[in-house]
Write a protein that holds these residues in place. Structure first.
Motif, PDB file in Angstrom:
ATOM      1  N   ASN A  18       2.915 -37.542  11.251  1.00  0.00           N
ATOM      2  CA  ASN A  18       2.751 -36.133  11.570  1.00  0.00           C
ATOM      3  C   ASN A  18       1.401 -35.949  12.244  1.00  0.00           C
ATOM      4  O   ASN A  18       0.369 -36.299  11.674  1.00  0.00           O
ATOM      5  CB  ASN A  18       2.844 -35.303  10.283  1.00  0.00           C
ATOM      6  CG  ASN A  18       2.780 -33.819  10.557  1.00  0.00           C
ATOM      7  OD1 ASN A  18       1.761 -33.298  11.005  1.00  0.00           O
ATOM      8  ND2 ASN A  18       3.856 -33.123  10.270  1.00  0.00           N
ATOM      9  N   PHE A  19       1.387 -35.429  13.487  1.00  0.00           N
ATOM     10  CA  PHE A  19       0.126 -35.340  14.211  1.00  0.00           C
ATOM     11  C   PHE A  19      -0.700 -34.121  13.811  1.00  0.00           C
ATOM     12  O   PHE A  19      -1.812 -33.939  14.279  1.00  0.00           O
ATOM     13  CB  PHE A  19       0.342 -35.372  15.731  1.00  0.00           C
ATOM     14  CG  PHE A  19       1.124 -34.220  16.310  1.00  0.00           C
ATOM     15  CD1 PHE A  19       0.541 -32.980  16.494  1.00  0.00           C
ATOM     16  CD2 PHE A  19       2.445 -34.398  16.721  1.00  0.00           C
ATOM     17  CE1 PHE A  19       1.260 -31.922  17.066  1.00  0.00           C
ATOM     18  CE2 PHE A  19       3.160 -33.348  17.291  1.00  0.00           C
ATOM     19  CZ  PHE A  19       2.565 -32.114  17.460  1.00  0.00           C
ATOM     20  N   PHE A  22      -1.599 -35.825   9.837  1.00  0.00           N
ATOM     21  CA  PHE A  22      -1.787 -37.282   9.885  1.00  0.00           C
ATOM     22  C   PHE A  22      -1.070 -38.034   8.767  1.00  0.00           C
ATOM     23  O   PHE A  22      -1.410 -39.165   8.438  1.00  0.00           O
ATOM     24  CB  PHE A  22      -3.281 -37.627   9.888  1.00  0.00           C
ATOM     25  CG  PHE A  22      -4.051 -36.897  10.949  1.00  0.00           C
ATOM     26  CD1 PHE A  22      -3.820 -37.154  12.283  1.00  0.00           C
ATOM     27  CD2 PHE A  22      -4.977 -35.921  10.615  1.00  0.00           C
ATOM     28  CE1 PHE A  22      -4.505 -36.467  13.274  1.00  0.00           C
ATOM     29  CE2 PHE A  22      -5.669 -35.220  11.590  1.00  0.00           C
ATOM     30  CZ  PHE A  22      -5.427 -35.492  12.924  1.00  0.00           C
ATOM     31  N   ALA A  24       4.881 -39.400  17.079  1.00  0.00           N
ATOM     32  CA  ALA A  24       4.106 -38.368  16.382  1.00  0.00           C
ATOM     33  C   ALA A  24       4.877 -37.059  16.422  1.00  0.00           C
ATOM     34  O   ALA A  24       5.361 -36.651  17.486  1.00  0.00           O
ATOM     35  CB  ALA A  24       2.730 -38.211  17.022  1.00  0.00           C
ATOM     36  N   LEU A  66      -5.217 -41.662  16.665  1.00  0.00           N
ATOM     37  CA  LEU A  66      -4.145 -41.458  15.690  1.00  0.00           C
ATOM     38  C   LEU A  66      -3.732 -42.757  15.002  1.00  0.00           C
ATOM     39  O   LEU A  66      -3.101 -42.742  13.960  1.00  0.00           O
ATOM     40  CB  LEU A  66      -2.918 -40.872  16.374  1.00  0.00           C
ATOM     41  CG  LEU A  66      -2.980 -39.420  16.848  1.00  0.00           C
ATOM     42  CD1 LEU A  66      -1.695 -39.069  17.570  1.00  0.00           C
ATOM     43  CD2 LEU A  66      -3.216 -38.473  15.693  1.00  0.00           C
TER      44      LEU A  66
END
Length: 296
Positions: free
Chosen positions: A44-45, A48, A72, A146
């Motif tokens: 999950n962007f 995180f 993401a 990320l």
């Protein structure tokens, strides 16, 4: 219940069967990604969080199928909080979670299990919708930032040592023997590529090896084709898929001869794939914790 309703378990099973019945394992990534792709594992962007279990597989499938280079995702509200917007016409993907619900007992036996409030509590699978970064406008992310470096060794010999299985090379078949707790692999040069060698080793070591009675103690089945045997092969396949995602390694289906038996199992039990993904996640958690990573 409306006509045409499908449970989350059935939605998952139908999606997997859609490809298995065409002779394809949807979770297999055909090749390593190009460009600034983050790790591997769907995440999950917005917060995180790395997705787990069946969500990892389902979102990975979506990325492969729809050509999304970055695995993401975020919900509509999370995108909005980041001052972004969903591209018009975008179709989201389901993420599943377990939730407890209460209801009135329907039998004398259930009345005996009711809580102080007179209700029966049961666990159900629910879902919500997420969108891939490629479906979002107005948000700029540090893609390399990320990435989550893996604590797990990517080299086959080191992985075998970490898990604790004996690794041998020779012959023309890859297999794991629970009685000797040993993996036998053909020599790396006999494989089409190093990636194929690794994904095969991931199946045998990360998959079957973690199921040994001294580790996670899974049931391997008594003979080829029985239910426990078939289920264990799906677990090992998904373990290999998780490890391949971990290191952005492409591969192919290890055991295409099992597809017909997998189809039969999933058609007879729409929770089987969900359970297999949960067992594969448990194996990954065990490996990661043994490697010194955070406890699951």
């Amino acid at each position: 219940m409306s006509n045409g309703f499908k449970s989350p378990y059935q939605l998952i099973t139908d999606r997997i069967l859609q490809d298995l019945e065409r002779g394809v394992a949807a979770w297999v990534k055909p090749g390593s990604s190009e460009g600034p792709v983050v790790a591997s594992r769907p995440m999950n962007f917005s917060n995180f969080t790395v997705y787990r279990g069946v969500n990892t597989i389902m979102l990975h499938i979506a990325c492969v199928e729809r050509g999304w280079p970055v695995p993401a995702f975020a919900t509509f509200n999370q995108v909005r909080k980041l001052k972004g917007s969903i591209i018009k016409g975008s179709k989201g993907e389901h993420v599943f979670f377990k939730s407890q619900v209460e209801r009135d007992p329907k039998s004398a036996e259930e009345e005996g299990r009711a809580g102080p409030n007179g209700k029966i509590t049961r666990t159900v699978l629910k879902g919500y919708t997420v969108f891939n970064l490629a479906q979002v406008e107005g948000i700029e992310l540090d893609l390399p930032g990320l990435a989550k470096p893996s604590e797990i060794p990517s080299e086959v010999v080191a992985l075998a040592q970490l898990v604790g299985v004996t690794l041998r090379h020779g012959g023309d078949k890859a297999f794991y023997r629970p009685d000797s707790d040993a993996v036998t692999m053909p020599v790396p040069e006999s494989f089409e590529s190093l990636a194929h060698y690794k994904t095969t080793a991931f199946h045998e070591i990360g998959g079957h090896g973690t199921g040994h009675e001294s580790r996670l103690n899974r049931q391997f089945g008594k003979k080829f084709g029985d239910q426990a045997y078939i289920f264990e092969e799906i677990v090992a396949e998904l373990c290999a898929a998780f490890l391949a995602m971990e290191f952005n390694v492409g591969g192919d289906l290890r055991h295409p001869e099992y597809i017909a038996s997998w189809v039969k199992l999933l058609k007879g039990d729409n929770r089987a794939f969900y359970r297999a993904a949960a067992e594969a996640q448990r194996a990954m958690d065990w490996i990661r914790e043994r490697a010194g990573g955070p406890s699951p």
